[in-house]
Enzyme design. Structure first.
Site, PDB file in Angstrom:
ATOM      1  N   ARG A 152      10.016  -0.145  -4.827  1.00 16.62           N
ATOM      2  CA  ARG A 152       8.791  -0.364  -5.271  1.00 16.62           C
ATOM      3  C   ARG A 152       8.761   0.804  -6.239  1.00 16.62           C
ATOM      4  O   ARG A 152       8.350   2.101  -5.667  1.00 16.62           O
ATOM      5  CB  ARG A 152       7.577  -0.783  -4.662  1.00 16.62           C
ATOM      6  CG  ARG A 152       7.728  -2.069  -3.824  1.00 16.62           C
ATOM      7  CD  ARG A 152       6.342  -2.750  -3.430  1.00 16.62           C
ATOM      8  NE  ARG A 152       5.604  -3.059  -4.479  1.00 16.62           N
ATOM      9  CZ  ARG A 152       4.195  -3.328  -4.381  1.00 16.62           C
ATOM     10  NH1 ARG A 152       3.626  -3.225  -3.195  1.00 16.62           N
ATOM     11  NH2 ARG A 152       3.701  -3.403  -5.369  1.00 16.62           N
ATOM     12  N   ASN A 156      -2.638   2.803 -10.467  1.00 17.38           N
ATOM     13  CA  ASN A 156      -3.232   1.972  -8.929  1.00 17.38           C
ATOM     14  C   ASN A 156      -3.360   0.586  -9.586  1.00 17.38           C
ATOM     15  O   ASN A 156      -2.919   0.081 -10.860  1.00 17.38           O
ATOM     16  CB  ASN A 156      -4.723   2.466  -8.605  1.00 17.38           C
ATOM     17  CG  ASN A 156      -5.197   1.778  -7.622  1.00 17.38           C
ATOM     18  OD1 ASN A 156      -4.515   1.961  -6.463  1.00 17.38           O
ATOM     19  ND2 ASN A 156      -6.242   1.314  -7.341  1.00 17.38           N
ATOM     20  N   ASP A 196      -1.502   4.920  -6.326  1.00 17.98           N
ATOM     21  CA  ASP A 196      -0.166   4.616  -6.144  1.00 17.98           C
ATOM     22  C   ASP A 196       0.611   5.812  -6.633  1.00 17.98           C
ATOM     23  O   ASP A 196       1.686   6.249  -6.090  1.00 17.98           O
ATOM     24  CB  ASP A 196       0.466   3.520  -6.696  1.00 17.98           C
ATOM     25  CG  ASP A 196      -0.121   2.337  -5.539  1.00 17.98           C
ATOM     26  OD1 ASP A 196      -1.144   1.838  -5.831  1.00 17.98           O
ATOM     27  OD2 ASP A 196       1.004   1.883  -4.950  1.00 17.98           O
ATOM     28  N   GLY A 212       0.958  -1.176  -0.073  1.00 23.34           N
ATOM     29  CA  GLY A 212       0.016  -0.029  -0.008  1.00 23.34           C
ATOM     30  C   GLY A 212       0.833   1.187  -0.084  1.00 23.34           C
ATOM     31  O   GLY A 212       1.830   1.391   0.930  1.00 23.34           O
ATOM     32  N   ALA A 213       0.782   2.099  -1.008  1.00 23.39           N
ATOM     33  CA  ALA A 213       1.550   3.260  -1.095  1.00 23.39           C
ATOM     34  C   ALA A 213       2.031   4.054   0.218  1.00 23.39           C
ATOM     35  O   ALA A 213       3.122   3.981   0.424  1.00 23.39           O
ATOM     36  CB  ALA A 213       1.106   4.224  -2.074  1.00 23.39           C
ATOM     37  N   GLN A 268      -5.123  -9.137  -3.112  1.00 23.01           N
ATOM     38  CA  GLN A 268      -5.379  -8.193  -1.889  1.00 23.01           C
ATOM     39  C   GLN A 268      -6.682  -7.978  -1.462  1.00 23.01           C
ATOM     40  O   GLN A 268      -7.129  -7.879  -0.193  1.00 23.01           O
ATOM     41  CB  GLN A 268      -4.579  -6.761  -2.152  1.00 23.01           C
ATOM     42  CG  GLN A 268      -3.278  -6.724  -2.354  1.00 23.01           C
ATOM     43  CD  GLN A 268      -2.737  -7.028  -3.834  1.00 23.01           C
ATOM     44  OE1 GLN A 268      -3.224  -7.753  -4.401  1.00 23.01           O
ATOM     45  NE2 GLN A 268      -1.637  -6.354  -4.118  1.00 23.01           N
TER      46      GLN A 268
HETATM   47  O1  MRU Z   1       0.856  -3.572  -4.645  1.00 25.53           O
HETATM   48  P1  MRU Z   1       0.015  -3.107  -3.657  1.00 25.53           P
HETATM   49  O2  MRU Z   1      -0.730  -3.944  -2.736  1.00 25.53           O
HETATM   50  O3  MRU Z   1       1.141  -2.095  -2.650  1.00 25.53           O
HETATM   51  O4  MRU Z   1      -0.922  -1.996  -4.414  1.00 25.53           O
HETATM   52  C1  MRU Z   1      -1.414  -1.124  -3.321  1.00 25.53           C
HETATM   53  C2  MRU Z   1      -2.673  -0.378  -4.212  1.00 25.53           C
HETATM   54  O5  MRU Z   1      -2.776  -0.508  -5.363  1.00 25.53           O
HETATM   55  C3  MRU Z   1      -3.440   0.496  -3.498  1.00 25.53           C
HETATM   56  O6  MRU Z   1      -4.661   0.640  -4.109  1.00 25.53           O
HETATM   57  C4  MRU Z   1      -2.752   1.990  -3.329  1.00 25.53           C
HETATM   58  O7  MRU Z   1      -1.493   1.771  -2.700  1.00 25.53           O
HETATM   59  C5  MRU Z   1      -3.360   2.625  -2.366  1.00 25.53           C
HETATM   60  S1  MRU Z   1      -3.542   2.340  -0.974  1.00 25.53           S
HETATM   61  C6  MRU Z   1      -3.929   3.322   0.283  1.00 25.53           C
END
Ligand code: MRU
Length: 346
Positions: free
Chosen positions: A86, A242, A232, A51-52, A191
Site C-alpha cells: 500500500r 488521509n 497516512d 490503518g497506517a 470504514q
Molecule cells: O484505507 P485505510 O482504511 O487503511 O485508511 C486508513 C486511514 O485513512 C486512516 O485514517 C489512517 O490510516 C490513520 S489510522 C490511525
C-alpha cells in the site's frame, strides 16, 4: 478494561502473525493466522488489516515469521514487496525498513529471527505508548459538551494500540467532555460504517452515523465543535494524506470555522515528502466504487475512479497531535523541531 483487551487487531501468537479480519466486521469477529509472505501481502492489500500504523506492525511481524522460516535472505527479498503493498501509508515502509535494518546488521544469521521479532514487538509497543499520549493530549484540546466528527476508522483496529483520532474521541468521552459523536460512513470502503461504529459500540460510546455528504450541513447548523481524523502520511510542510474525503471535510470545517485536527504518530511524518504533491496516492479497484458488498450499483460497463486517499493542505489543519506534543503552524518549523527532538509544543 483497557482498549486493546477488548479485541486484538494485530498480534504475535504461537509464532505467527494473527489478525482480526476487518473485512468481516461488524458481522463476524474472526481471526486469521498469517504464515507466509503471500498471505501477508493478500491481507494488507485486501484490507483485512488496515490503518497506517496497523499495517506497519503487521508487516513487521510478518517479516519476523519470514526471518524464522527463511533467514536473512528471505527477509531481504520480502521487504520491498511488503513495503509496496500500500503505497500511501508511510508507516508500512518505515516499519519494514526498521526490521530490515536490524536484520542486516545482525551479527550472525542465527540471530536473525529473534532480532526481527524483537524489532516488530518494539514497533508495536512504541505505537501503544504513542497512542496513549496522543489520546491524552488530544482530549486536552476539548471543553465540556464537545460534539465531535470523525472520518474513516482510526481506532484500535487501525493502530494495534488505542488508536489515533478515535482514541481522542474515546478518551474525551471517558473524561465526560463529549456531547455527540458523528461518524462519516466513508465511502467507498465504509470504514466509518463498518468499523468505527463497531469500535464505539465496543466502548459503549453513543454515536450517529452520517452520510459523508451530510457533514457540511451538520457543521452549518453549528452542531460540530471539532473534527478529528488520522493520517497516512504527513509531508514536511504539514500537508496530510488521509482517507479520501478528508480534504473536503477540512474545506468545510475551515468554511465554518470548526477546528480541524489531525492525530498521528511521528512515524507517519515523512520528511522526504516536502509537500503533499510528493505523496503517492494509492489507486484502488474500480469495483470498490461500483459495488456495495456483492451488489452492483451501476449498469454494466460503468467506469469509476477510486483514489483511496487525498491530501489536505496544511493551511486547513488547526493542529497535528503527535506523541511528541501538539504541533501548530507553521508546520515546517514545528515538524522540524519535533523530528530533531528540540521542542515538544503544547
Ligand atoms: O484505507 P485505510 O482504511 O487503511 O485508511 C486508513 C486511514 O485513512 C486512516 O485514517 C489512517 O490510516 C490513520 S489510522 C490511525
Amino acid at each position: 478494561m483497557t482498549e486493546d483487551a477488548l479485541y486484538r487487531p494485530v498480534s504475535w501468537r504461537d509464532g505467527r502473525l494473527r489478525l482480526l479480519d476487518q473485512t468481516l466486521l461488524p458481522n463476524r469477529v474472526e481471526y486469521r493466522e498469517i504464515a507466509s509472505l503471500d498471505a501477508a501481502v493478500e491481507a494488507i492489500s485486501s484490507m483485512r488489516v488496515r490503518g497506517a500504523p496497523a499495517i506497519g506492525i503487521a508487516a513487521a511481524y510478518a517479516l519476523a515469521a519470514i526471518a524464522r522460516d527463511g533467514g536473512r535472505g528471505a527477509v531481504e527479498e520480502a521487504a520491498p514487496t511488503l513495503a509496496a503493498t500500500r503505497p500511501t501509508a508511510v508507516n508500512l515502509r518505515w516499519a519494514v525498513d526498521r526490521v530490515l535494518a536490524r536484520v542486516i546488521e545482525a551479527a550472525s544469521s542465527a540471530d536473525v529471527a529473534g532480532i526481527a521479532l524483537d524489532e516488530a514487538r518494539r514497533i508495536h509497543e512504541e505505537q501503544r505508548e504513542a497512542d496513549a499520549r496522543m489520546a491524552a493530549d488530544g482530549a486536552s484540546l476539548l471543553d465540556q459538551g464537545s460534539a465531535l466528527l470523525t472520518h474513516c476508522n482510526t481506532g484500535p483496529l487501525a493502530t494495534g494500540g488505542r488508536g489515533t483520532a478515535l482514541a481522542v474521541v474515546i478518551e474525551a468521552h471517558r473524561r465526560g467532555l463529549v456531547s455527540d459523536v458523528f461518524v462519516d460512513e466513508t465511502r467507498p470502503r465504509l470504514q466509518g460504517a463498518h468499523l468505527t461504529t463497531w469500535e464505539l459500540a465496543q466502548h459503549g460510546i453513543p454515536h450517529r452515523l452520517i452520510a459523508d455528504s451530510a457533514a457540511a450541513s451538520i457543521m452549518a447548523r453549528g452542531a460540530v465543535s471539532a473534527v478529528f481524523t488520522g493520517a497516512d502520511r504527513i509531508a514536511h510542510n504539514g500537508d496530510t494524506a488521509n482517507k479520501i474525503g478528508t480534504y473536503s471535510l477540512a474545506v468545510v470545517a475551515g468554511h465554518h470555522e470548526v477546528p480541524f485536527y489531525i492525530v498521528a504518530p511521528t512515524s507517519t511524518i515523512d520528511p522526504q515528502s516536502a509537500g503533499g504533491g510528493a505523496i503517492a496516492i494509492e489507486q484502488r479497484d474500480e469495483a470498490e466504487v461500483l459495488t456495495v458488498g456483492n451488489e452492483a450499483l451501476t449498469p454494466d460497463g460503468t467506469r469509476a475512479l477510486n483514489p483511496a486517499f487525498d491530501v489536505t493542505p496544511a493551511s486547513l489543519i488547526t493542529a497535528i497531535v503527535t506523541e511528541l506534543g501538539v504541533l501548530r503552524p507553521p508546520y515546517l518549523d514545528s515538524i522540524s523541531e519535533a523530528l530533531t527532538g528540540s521542542v515538544a509544543t503544547a
